[in-house]
Write an enzyme that holds these catalytic residues in place. Structure first.
Site: not given
Ligand SMILES: Cc1ncc(COP(=O)(O)O)c(C=O)c1O
Ligand SMILES: Cc1ncc(COP(=O)(O)O)c(C=O)c1O
Lengths: 130, 417, 417, 130
Positions: C130, C206, C209, C232, C374
């Site tokens: 991401h 990370d 998910q 999430k 993203c």
């Molecule tokens: C795999 C992953 N990493 C990072 C993020 C970023 O999360 P957040 O927008 O809550 O910081 C997301 C969510 O969009 C994600 O799915």
């Protein structure tokens, strides 16, 4: 939005007019819709009187951005750069002939933004935010 | 009682009715007398209801969703940005969501600071500053080889501006509070900003205690940056904002990196989104950002001129009543003039340590803060180990001041003063 | 229908009843079919009620207040930290509150990264990442002169680990997702972390998910850092967390500076607080942090093994039903095996652009995400301009999959497929 | 908490025992309560048998931290360093003889933490969190 996808929209989406590239364009601009990543490039040939003699667009995107850009190239052909630079949101909305939901407005305006950027030679504002 | 005072009492009563927490009793059955709004304010029903409505009706991630609730969430999120911006006289494309004032200041120190501060540069602060408007600059100075200077404070808690032009010499940035959270001192920003700009410096205002209490117009002030916290101005915890002049924001490198702040990403290269989103990485605090707009609506509807006048009147009354205890050893700090302070009064009572005082007041339902109020250097300079602080907001009235005085009387008995 | 499936249906029904938004109709009178939990999850009543109770009963700033509601707020805030830590098998002194996963990753890149990454060092990511776990490392690499490497992904969306040891040579940090948000791929962390540690690298996961969908035990995983987002996993927006091994956190310089993260401040020098507060500057997102603990209670009570099994079963059913549309042009991306993915499925339908597809599904009340999710570089590599993504969570059931299929049939009609 | 401020507490607060400094202390420690800024320093003289022969404390703080430290110095005098290092929360709570609210627990434990740090020669954990 489901009524949006009328025959002529789908036709412009599947058979975009003025799609492709020009050999030696006089003006070029491109932009990405930050919300979805759709990308459009527009190339112009300008004649002695400052009119858009030829126009091509390329890129990938949804039916809204593709069809509205395809129609817009037809509108723009023959216009002066000044007139193209002054085109507003309404020109696109008239072309597509049907309401666009606010979430998809940027899709519809991407082509116009790129056209106006090409016409003025710098990055134009988003037509829906002017 | 004059007619206007009566009208005002009914206005205050209707405000109080909007804050459910104020109807509660403490575990000892006392009325909750909340005098710690400088730490965080209470929240009115419209703000609480906004959160509930968001989560029950249209919770969705913003900006990229095409479905109905995502569109509603995006609209509410961006409309709220416009409301908060408007509340301080700014445009919405100049307002960045942050967690709080502290993050807003860190954003400027990390982004603008890293791009603009060089070895040998000077940064001018005041001796009144909260740790949040001091420590980020200490760290920036350490990293860059810049040095810090301080506008001195006198024994009344007022800034000494006589030497301002000399202090400003060679200064790249002035970072200064709008209102002292410890002494309530209102800083004469007009004068400081004009002189700072004349000297070529950029000015960041720590508005944590300004925006909640005073009518703020960042354009009239000509502040370059203005930082604030929602939780101190009726909004939920976890949301704040940074105003910045558009041309400064445009030129600044990003702060945190991730989703939403990008335009185009490749494995080895990224281009960034437009301001303000360039500075907002990852999923924002959507619900609380929407609540912040509702809080600004609430305050705007009360009228910030009224808010200021209400607090001035209340401070005036508090100064009067506290003075009654001076013969028994109460010491009042700061300017002691309701026209010069914004609703926060620091004091100590004879040899009772501020923490003990706060504990005793608590038994009477009176909530005050005790300690260094995140201004340790100011406390050291003034020679105070700790102070007790009572701070007022829109939902306080004279009864609360009276309750404070009664509780202080009780402390005097317990400590056999 | 077997007994266990029946039991399960009643469990799911009682879960659905906890989410008030799911009882709503869209403006076209359709049932809300929420298939975008990978973007953000919906919130159950206990979480919403926690916020309301906080604001109505004990809203106060934490850590420094001695009065009753401040003490209650502090206790709830720190108890919640313990709950969230416990949910992933960590101790509470190893859990830092952040806004979201993105801030958690930025914290590590700014603090650990600045202290440990030098010119010529390598940082290993995967091609699945991401933007939030990519752009911070690009910027760190740019600042320090380090370089990025990528574990490749194959056409099914699985990581190719054959060359892992070679890729790990000279690597200081591995930053890798637990689960791909675009393809649902579950990354074999055990193997990667073991090899990375053998090569002397520190590993950040990370978990945006991961934590919502899989039983996570950071100690068993032996992850050095684990980043996650409350929003999430049933918690409010604006709160996330970073787990870090205590000895790493202790050695790291602070991230943001200001109130709360300090021990002693002088005008020219500051000493910092203990972990975790060293990394928490300014007033935290108190209400939402407390809500995060309640969300973890809710999930723990469902049992994460059940959650995983529920989603596996639902994905299985979705793969089956989507396959029915393959003859008409539906393309399913990713591993297509419910044992290898965690509740997110990307697809496209003939020549219908994903945004148009999402708009049409929306008219049927079906919420899916469309675009690059993203993960632009992954999309580019795979050659997809955009995909539609349906993602599942605890409150989804077979009816939701059926609604998705029906809406896709409608899109086929509109686009004359 | 209002019953906390009994006569003997106020007496220890206003007339702290063993307050001040030692000329050449054998062990010293100091610490600040991060929550309020209260600061306490303890100096020890240790005899041949490893016993605390003399003890002094200094610093500023509330009645709780001052009185509990004052009482603690009386408890500690004559103890071995090992015994002092093993002192728990309960030793302080017995001394003060009355409930301490959780918000003020750190105030009550600051002196003990400093004493234990002096006894073991490194920073001790907070006694209420052990
Ligand atoms: C795999 C992953 N990493 C990072 C993020 C970023 O999360 P957040 O927008 O809550 O910081 C997301 C969510 O969009 C994600 O799915
Ligand atoms: C003057 C001042 N500046 C900065 C802050 C920091 O605010 P926050 O903790 O909301 O970041 C505060 C509040 O404590 C304050 O009073």
């Amino acid at each position: 939005m489901d009524d949006f996808y009328r025959d002529y929209i789908l036709d412009h989406y599947r058979n975009p007019r003025n799609f492709g590239h020009l050999e030696h364009p006089d003006a070029v601009a491109e932009d990405t819709n930050p919300l979805c990543g759709d990308h459009i490039k527009i190339e112009l040939r300008v004649d002695d009187q400052g009119k858009i003699a030829d126009i091509r667009f390329s890129g990938k995107g949804c039916a809204i951005s593709q069809a509205s850009t395809s129609m817009l190239t037809e509108t723009a052909k023959g216009m002066t750069l000044e007139a193209a630079a002054r085109l507003t949101k309404d020109a696109v909305l008239e072309n597509v002939g049907i309401g666009i939901s606010p979430t998809r407005m940027k899709c519809a305006m991407l082509g116009l933004r790129v056209l106006k950027s090409a016409a003025i030679g710098t990055i134009a504002a988003w037509p829906d935010e002017e | 009682m004059s007619v206007s005072a009566a009208l005002d009492a009914s206005k205050t009563a209707s405000i109080i009715a909007d804050f459910p927490i104020l109807a509660r009793k403490t575990s000892r059955g006392k009325r909750l007398v909340y005098l710690d709004s400088a730490a965080t304010s209470q929240k009115p029903n419209p703000v609480i209801d906004t959160l509930v409505q968001y989560y029950r009706e249209y919770n969705a991630n913003v900006h990229r969703g095409v479905y109905e609730i995502a569109s509603r969430a995006t609209d509410a999120f961006e409309l709220s940005r416009a409301k908060v911006a408007d509340f301080i006289g700014a445009r919405s494309d100049e307002l960045i969501w942050t967690r709080n004032t502290t993050e807003a200041i860190n954003l400027v120190s990390a982004s603008w600071g890293a791009a603009n501060i060089r070895s040998g540069d000077a940064i001018l602060l005041s001796e009144l500053e909260h740790h949040s408007n001091l420590v980020p600059w200490q760290l920036l100075a350490e990293r860059t080889g810049a040095h810090l200077r301080f506008i001195p404070v006198d024994e009344r808690g007022l800034l000494v501006l006589d030497d301002l032009d000399r202090l400003l010499d060679g200064v790249k940035l002035v970072a200064i509070t709008h209102v002292s959270n410890t002494l309530g001192t209102i800083v004469p920003l007009d004068r400081i900003i004009a002189r700072a700009h004349a000297a070529g410096a950029v000015v960041l205002v720590d508005g944590a205690q300004g925006a909640p209490h005073l009518a703020v117009d960042v354009k009239a002030l000509d502040a370059d940056f203005y930082a604030m916290s929602g939780h101190k101005m009726l909004a939920p915890t976890g949301i704040g904002a940074l105003y910045g002049k558009r041309e400064l924001l445009d030129a600044m490198p990003p702060f945190l990196a991730g989703g939403d702040m990008i335009r185009r990403v490749e494995y080895r290269h990224t281009t960034f989104n437009d301001v303000p989103w360039k500075f907002e990485a990852g999923t924002g605090n959507i619900a609380d950002a929407i609540g912040y707009g509702v809080a600004c609506d609430y305050l705007a509807n009360l009228d910030m001129t009224w808010v200021r006048e209400h607090e001035r009147r209340l401070s005036d009354y508090a100064f009067q009543r506290l003075a009654e205890l001076e013969p028994r050893g109460l010491a009042i700090y700061g300017p002691r003039n309701a026209s010069l302070v914004s609703g926060a009064i620091s004091f100590n009572f004879a040899d009772i340590h501020a923490h003990d005082l706060a504990s005793i007041l608590d038994t009477e339902g009176v909530c005050v803060r005790a300690g260094h109020h995140c201004t340790m250097p100011l406390m050291d300079k003034m020679g105070w180990a700790a102070t007790a602080r009572a701070s007022f907001y829109v939902y306080n009235d004279e009864r609360d001041v009276d309750a404070l005085i009664d509780a202080l009387e009780k402390a005097a008995v317990i400590f056999k003063l």
